[in-house]
Write an enzyme that holds these catalytic residues in place. Structure first.
Site, PDB file in Angstrom:
ATOM      1  N   LYS A  20      44.773  28.103  34.115  1.00 16.06           N
ATOM      2  CA  LYS A  20      46.123  28.763  33.698  1.00 16.06           C
ATOM      3  C   LYS A  20      47.040  28.188  34.506  1.00 16.06           C
ATOM      4  CE  LYS A  20      43.579  32.915  34.658  1.00 16.06           C
ATOM      5  NZ  LYS A  20      43.038  34.051  34.813  1.00 16.06           N
ATOM      6  N   TYR A  51      45.605  38.731  26.151  1.00 19.17           N
ATOM      7  CA  TYR A  51      45.006  39.685  27.589  1.00 19.17           C
ATOM      8  C   TYR A  51      45.156  41.564  26.740  1.00 19.17           C
ATOM      9  CZ  TYR A  51      43.845  36.514  30.753  1.00 19.17           C
ATOM     10  OH  TYR A  51      43.453  35.360  31.697  1.00 19.17           O
ATOM     11  N   ASN A 101      44.242  33.092  40.206  1.00 15.32           N
ATOM     12  CA  ASN A 101      42.656  32.407  40.297  1.00 15.32           C
ATOM     13  C   ASN A 101      42.206  31.314  39.299  1.00 15.32           C
ATOM     14  OD1 ASN A 101      42.341  33.490  37.401  1.00 15.32           O
ATOM     15  ND2 ASN A 101      41.174  35.352  38.184  1.00 15.32           N
ATOM     16  N   HIS A 149      40.577  30.242  33.322  1.00 18.97           N
ATOM     17  CA  HIS A 149      40.289  31.423  32.165  1.00 18.97           C
ATOM     18  C   HIS A 149      38.893  30.895  31.519  1.00 18.97           C
ATOM     19  CE1 HIS A 149      39.443  34.730  28.974  1.00 18.97           C
ATOM     20  NE2 HIS A 149      39.557  33.549  28.776  1.00 18.97           N
ATOM     21  N   GLU A 154      39.653  34.708  21.516  1.00 18.59           N
ATOM     22  CA  GLU A 154      39.855  33.865  21.989  1.00 18.59           C
ATOM     23  C   GLU A 154      40.407  31.914  21.425  1.00 18.59           C
ATOM     24  OE1 GLU A 154      38.614  33.749  25.875  1.00 18.59           O
ATOM     25  OE2 GLU A 154      38.811  36.070  26.133  1.00 18.59           O
TER      26      GLU A 154
HETATM   27  P1  IDP Z   1      37.411  36.999  34.423  1.00 16.21           P
HETATM   28  O1  IDP Z   1      38.874  36.106  34.309  1.00 16.21           O
HETATM   29  O2  IDP Z   1      36.999  36.804  35.488  1.00 16.21           O
HETATM   30  O3  IDP Z   1      37.422  37.415  33.224  1.00 16.21           O
HETATM   31  P2  IDP Z   1      39.104  39.270  34.217  1.00 16.21           P
HETATM   32  O4  IDP Z   1      38.513  40.928  34.199  1.00 16.21           O
HETATM   33  O5  IDP Z   1      39.209  39.408  32.697  1.00 16.21           O
HETATM   34  O6  IDP Z   1      38.812  38.461  35.000  1.00 16.21           O
HETATM   35  O7  IDP Z   1      40.389  39.644  33.881  1.00 16.21           O
HETATM   36  C1  IDP Z   1      41.221  38.499  33.629  1.00 16.21           C
HETATM   37  C2  IDP Z   1      42.477  38.175  34.465  1.00 16.21           C
HETATM   38  O8  IDP Z   1      42.918  39.058  34.940  1.00 16.21           O
HETATM   39  C3  IDP Z   1      41.419  37.602  36.050  1.00 16.21           C
HETATM   40  O9  IDP Z   1      40.828  36.390  35.740  1.00 16.21           O
HETATM   41  C4  IDP Z   1      42.826  38.081  37.277  1.00 16.21           C
HETATM   42  O10 IDP Z   1      43.572  36.335  36.688  1.00 16.21           O
HETATM   43  C5  IDP Z   1      43.906  38.926  36.178  1.00 16.21           C
HETATM   44  N1  IDP Z   1      43.109  39.865  37.469  1.00 16.21           N
HETATM   45  C6  IDP Z   1      42.000  40.892  36.565  1.00 16.21           C
HETATM   46  N2  IDP Z   1      41.663  41.754  37.972  1.00 16.21           N
HETATM   47  C7  IDP Z   1      42.884  41.512  38.771  1.00 16.21           C
HETATM   48  C8  IDP Z   1      43.118  42.577  39.960  1.00 16.21           C
HETATM   49  O11 IDP Z   1      41.860  43.531  40.013  1.00 16.21           O
HETATM   50  N3  IDP Z   1      44.286  42.790  40.530  1.00 16.21           N
HETATM   51  C9  IDP Z   1      44.697  41.789  39.695  1.00 16.21           C
HETATM   52  N4  IDP Z   1      44.660  40.562  38.846  1.00 16.21           N
HETATM   53  C10 IDP Z   1      43.556  41.162  38.204  1.00 16.21           C
HETATM   54 MG    MG Z   2      37.887  38.052  30.773  1.00 13.98          MG
END
Ligand code: IDP
Ligand code: MG
Length: 146
Positions: A17, A57, A120, A123, A134
């Site tokens: 990212k 997304y 984080n 992805h 994707e």
């Molecule tokens: P993942 O990337 O581990 O699959 P997802 O639930 O699909 O997690 O969420 C996509 C992305 O959205 C996450 O990687 C993170 O960058 C962001 N995200 C997820 N949950 C939160 C939250 O509660 N607050 C802020 N950003 C979030």
């Molecule tokens: Mg996800």
């Protein structure tokens, strides 16, 4: 089925990212992929527009973090990759660690490098169906070289 373990050849979509790219940890992520025997089947760098990030997304549309997430994902260049191998979807998610780096296991990419639940670093697709969507979002067949 020997030992109850299913061997499934899969592809998954991996992204470094914009936070990972801007903080100079592309090499760190790729080193972990190579050290752990992940095959990189395609790779390129791109800078998503806001609309393109919203399309990618779309599954999160309506969630409280959608606006911020898509702004972040379009804030700078990202590296997108296709990884291929047995059970690669799960294996790569294990290498990444939990979405929230505070809950991610010791030694995972997110635990070591993430700074925020949103920022984080990486992805990874979460299932074969989402992986297919994707991968096709970023790559055509000619760009996937193995
Ligand atoms: P993942 O990337 O581990 O699959 P997802 O639930 O699909 O997690 O969420 C996509 C992305 O959205 C996450 O990687 C993170 O960058 C962001 N995200 C997820 N949950 C939160 C939250 O509660 N607050 C802020 N950003 C979030
Ligand atoms: Mg996800």
């Amino acid at each position: 089925m020997k030992g109850g373990y299913r061997h499934v050849m899969e592809r998954t979509l991996a992204i470094i990212k914009p936070d990972g790219v801007s903080r100079g940890i592309i090499g760190e992520v790729i080193k972990r992929l190579e050290n752990n025997d992940f095959k990189i089947a395609a790779m390129k760098m791109l800078h998503l527009s806001k609309k393109q990030a919203e399309g990618f997304y779309a599954v999160h549309q309506g969630k409280p973090f959608f606006e911020s997430l898509t702004a972040f994902m379009s804030s700078g260049p990202a590296v997108v990759m296709v990884l291929e191998g047995e059970n690669v979807i799960t294996r790569y998610r294990e290498l990444m660690g939990a979405t929230n780096y505070k809950e991610a296991a010791e030694g995972t990419i997110r635990r070591e490098f993430a700074t925020d639940i949103e920022k984080n670093v990486v992805h990874g697709s979460d299932a074969p169906e989402t992986a297919a969507f994707e991968i096709a979002y970023y790559f055509n067949n000619l760009e996937i070289v193995i």
